[in-house]
Write an enzyme that holds these catalytic residues in place. Structure first.
Site, PDB file in Angstrom:
ATOM      1  N   HIS A  86      39.669   9.728 -21.798  1.00 27.85           N
ATOM      2  CA  HIS A  86      38.661   8.699 -21.526  1.00 27.85           C
ATOM      3  C   HIS A  86      37.666   8.564 -22.673  1.00 27.85           C
ATOM      4  O   HIS A  86      36.997   7.535 -22.794  1.00 27.85           O
ATOM      5  CB  HIS A  86      37.956   8.943 -20.181  1.00 27.85           C
ATOM      6  CG  HIS A  86      37.005  10.094 -20.126  1.00 27.85           C
ATOM      7  ND1 HIS A  86      37.349  11.334 -19.639  1.00 27.85           N
ATOM      8  CD2 HIS A  86      35.703  10.180 -20.451  1.00 27.85           C
ATOM      9  CE1 HIS A  86      36.302  12.140 -19.665  1.00 27.85           C
ATOM     10  NE2 HIS A  86      35.296  11.455 -20.173  1.00 27.85           N
ATOM     11  N   ASP A 222      43.787  14.596 -19.118  1.00 23.17           N
ATOM     12  CA  ASP A 222      42.694  13.835 -19.727  1.00 23.17           C
ATOM     13  C   ASP A 222      42.452  14.297 -21.165  1.00 23.17           C
ATOM     14  O   ASP A 222      41.490  14.996 -21.467  1.00 23.17           O
ATOM     15  CB  ASP A 222      41.417  13.985 -18.889  1.00 23.17           C
ATOM     16  CG  ASP A 222      40.396  12.908 -19.204  1.00 23.17           C
ATOM     17  OD1 ASP A 222      40.533  12.241 -20.244  1.00 23.17           O
ATOM     18  OD2 ASP A 222      39.452  12.741 -18.416  1.00 23.17           O
ATOM     19  N   SER A 651      32.176  15.705 -22.081  1.00 19.29           N
ATOM     20  CA  SER A 651      33.572  15.268 -21.991  1.00 19.29           C
ATOM     21  C   SER A 651      34.285  15.535 -23.306  1.00 19.29           C
ATOM     22  O   SER A 651      33.827  15.099 -24.368  1.00 19.29           O
ATOM     23  CB  SER A 651      33.644  13.775 -21.667  1.00 19.29           C
ATOM     24  OG  SER A 651      33.200  13.531 -20.360  1.00 19.29           O
TER      25      SER A 651
END
Length: 716
Positions: A86, A222, A651
């Site tokens: 992402h 991810d 992240s």
């Protein structure tokens, strides 16, 4: 399950906060003094110097801020970078087309020449940091207004930045901490030639979609991979075919041993924003005014985008990044509302502030701290309705293409129209290039619906604070149905296509711009958003001083035991352990601290947007074809849990064992602890990580890109 867990801890959250080993986002320069002994007891085998050193290579040299918002890490001697799927989403979408949809189908470069350069992507290396608190505070006095204080601070910051940037070689950032009671400067070096190496298909990289977002158990790959390039001397350089892969000062070895309960885990990254020092009234404002408007505005934008994204692959690509970002925060903010309400966080903070207020109003403290809580509460009381208003308007700005265009391309065209011929010739290519880039992600029918829907929501829901005058007038004339107006305004505007902007550049007329319906609407909304009454401005000044005094007083009195500053996109370290949540029947794993590919397959729904998966994965799992990345229990571990203290911006952060070896990739948190940006819950707060062995399995076994894994240093 969630309701039961949440109800059990409501009472616990009313207790005073205390620092635990796994709570806190720590400066690397203070690890030796504040954390090293605790970390050693938990399993760290590195010295503080091996984590952060100015003169020698250390872990910090392998950690980068990725494109200004996420974290990434170097994992090979040839500049290979690992981050979340992402985090790379924008770049992957930009490089994709309906015919070559890398976002949907995945991509792995067969060689260095096949690595692809997005138009704008950079990584930022952390060089060093230092304390400049005394220097900046020496420029200030208690008689200054907040505006005067800010001016003096900025003047000194400019000097510090100039002294440390070595003629533009480095980026220097001076940041306030503890609400402006301390200041530190950070020296960075940016590399702008960053190329896509590979990404799994979206069905793996975004497996579970919005349904599983912020949830455990997870089964998501991810991750995505990039490479940093430099000139032949290793210096930052603009894109060139002559550039070579960067040889980093340090890169992370990859450990294939897997993890087990209570294993030490540390994370280095760039957490974006926490509000652990936020006052009670600020929490209350978010829960009752700001976040509900945010959630409703985000959902309105998502619904309008989704209608068009479902129509074609091309439109899905156009809005994929904006939709994903909007959806992420939509679910986050609703989770924050639920968690902060159930935890009674505002009540807990209010009790702490009441205790502080008694201390603050003792004779020896009153002059400095006595009015802090009163001024803070006064400001929030005056701005609750404005906060609701601002969040509706912000979601209009974030989800529509033309909400703030008056201050971007519109302002450029205004300057252009007033300029002489020579200046216009200089400006035109830049304006046109910006417009062409913007309109790659714009579909006019979708924008008409988006603008109409957001204007209606804003006009009808922001009832406690005056809305922008032009929006109010249009609403009254059309019974708050903005469909016809939005359609006509976009059709008439010179700001709504590349061709019309180019035509204006050829024949600029100030009167045309000044009367443009989108230009005037945008400027009206932005001006109204930025404006404030004299009373609010005065209260804001007193609030700034009051909040700073509250934080300083809480630390001085030791009523608050937090020792670390709020996150603000500066490099931090957090440490903890691999740690399970209570048993969950949705997870097939023996211990609820990891998930398996078998569990992933159980979620499979053929043709479902969120839970479909490649047939090849199903076949390989059926055959237990996990190669050298299989766990000793015979299964393929996919994700795992640690109790590290992270937030947005982390992240893509590396999860490291006690030797500084890569064991996973942080990508999410659990919704049960969604209040974590405001108050850390040692029982429920978890970080959700991709097991590095699953990352490597996807690359080598599923995708057949073993040459990329071969670059890495693997430790068994």
């Amino acid at each position: 399950m969630k309701k039961m867990i949440l109800s059990l801890i409501v009472g616990m959250m009313l207790l005073p906060m205390s620092v635990k080993a796994d709570e806190g986002m720590w400066f690397l320069m203070f690890i030796e003094r504040l954390n090293h002994r605790d970390m050693q007891k938990m399993g760290l085998q590195l010295t503080a110097e091996e984590i952060y050193s100015i003169n020698h290579h250390s872990l910090k040299d392998a950690i980068v801020q990725f494109n200004g918002g996420c974290t990434a890490e170097l994992i090979s001697k040839d500049g290979l970078v690992l981050t979340n799927h992402h985090c790379g989403y924008d770049a992957i979408a930009e490089l994709s087309s309906a015919e070559k949809n890398y976002l949907k189908d995945g991509y792995w470069a067969a060689n260095r020449k096949a690595e692809m350069k997005p138009s704008s992507l950079f990584v930022r290396f952390f060089v060093r940091m230092d304390d400049c608190t005394k220097r900046i505070l020496a420029q200030l006095n208690d008689k200054m207004t907040e505006q005067e204080r800010e001016k003096a601070i900025n003047a000194e910051i400019a000097k510090i930045e100039k002294e440390n940037n070595e003629g533009g070689k480095y980026v220097v950032s001076v940041r306030p901490f503890f609400q402006g009671n301390e200041f530190y400067y950070f020296v960075y070096q940016d590399y702008k030639d960053v190329r896509l190496v590979g990404t799994p298909p979206e069905s793996l990289g975004k497996y579970g979609g919005d349904t599983d977002n912020w949830e455990w158990p997870r089964h998501t790959a991810d991750f995505s991979m990039f490479r940093v390039y430099a000139d032949k001397n290793g210096n930052p350089a603009d894109y060139s075919e002559n550039n070579v892969p960067l040889a980093p000062k340090h890169y992370l070895p990859v450990n294939l041993g897997g993890v087990k309960e209570n294993d030490f885990a540390m994370i280095l990254g760039y957490p974006g924003r926490t509000n652990r020092w936020m006052p009670a009234a600020g929490i209350e404002q978010n829960v009752k005014y700001s976040y509900p408007a945010w959630v409703e505005g985000a959902k309105t934008g998502m619904d309008a985008m989704k209608k068009y994204m479902d129509q074609s692959a091309d439109l899905r690509l156009k809005y994929a990044s904006k939709y994903a970002s909007t959806a992420n925060y939509w679910k986050n903010r609703q989770g924050m509302i639920d968690a902060l309400t159930k935890f009674g966080t505002a009540k807990s903070k209010a009790a702490q502030e009441a205790k502080f207020d008694k201390w603050a109003n003792k004779a020896e403290n009153k002059a400095k701290y006595g009015s802090a809580v009163t001024n803070i509460n006064k400001f929030y009381g005056m701005t609750n309705e404005k906060a609701r208003h601002d969040n509706y308007l912000q979601q209009l700005f974030r989800t529509t293409a033309f909400g703030t265009i008056g201050r971007t391309i519109g302002r450029q065209l205004d300057t252009y129209a007033k300029a002489d011929a020579a200046k216009r010739a200089e400006m035109a290519p830049e304006i046109l290039a910006g417009a062409e880039e913007m309109f790659k992600e714009v579909h006019i029918p979708a924008e008409k619906d988006l603008l109409a829907a957001q204007l209606k929501l804003y006009a009808t829901k922001s009832t406690g604070y005056a809305i922008a005058p032009m929006v109010e007038k249009i609403g009254k004339e059309n019974n708050n149905d903005f469909s016809k107006y939005a359609s006509a305004a976009i059709d008439m505007s010179i700001l709504t296509s590349v061709d019309k902007i180019k035509a204006f550049l050829d024949y600029p007329m100030q009167s045309v711009l000044d009367n443009d319906p989108i230009y005037t609407l945008s400027n009206d909304m932005v001006s109204h958003f930025s404006s404030k009454s004299d009373a609010i401005a005065k209260a804001q000044n007193e609030y700034g001083a009051g909040f700073r005094a509250l934080v300083q007083g809480l630390r001085e009195s030791k009523i608050a035991s937090i020792q670390y500053p709020d996150a603000n996109s500066t490099l931090r370290l957090t440490y903890g352990k691999v740690r399970a949540l209570p048993a969950d029947k949705r997870n097939d794993a023996k211990i609820n601290n990891y998930t398996t590919m078998d569990g992933m397959v159980k979620k499979y729904k053929k043709g479902d947007e969120e839970f479909d998966m490649p047939t090849r994965v199903l076949d390989m799992n059926a055959k237990k074809d996990y190669g050298r990345f299989v766990d000793k229990d015979g299964s393929m571990h996919v994700n795992f849990l640690t109790d590290n203290d992270i937030t947005g911006g982390n992240s893509g952060s590396p999860v490291l064992n006690g030797k500084g070896e890569l064991i996973g990739l942080a990508f999410d948190g659990n919704i049960e602890a969604m209040a974590g940006d405001v108050i850390f819950d040692k029982n429920l707060q978890r970080t959700i990580n991709v097991d590095i062995r699953y990352v490597l399995w996807v690359i080598e076994n599923y995708s057949g890109a073993k040459h990329i894994v071969d670059e890495m240093t693997l430790v068994k």
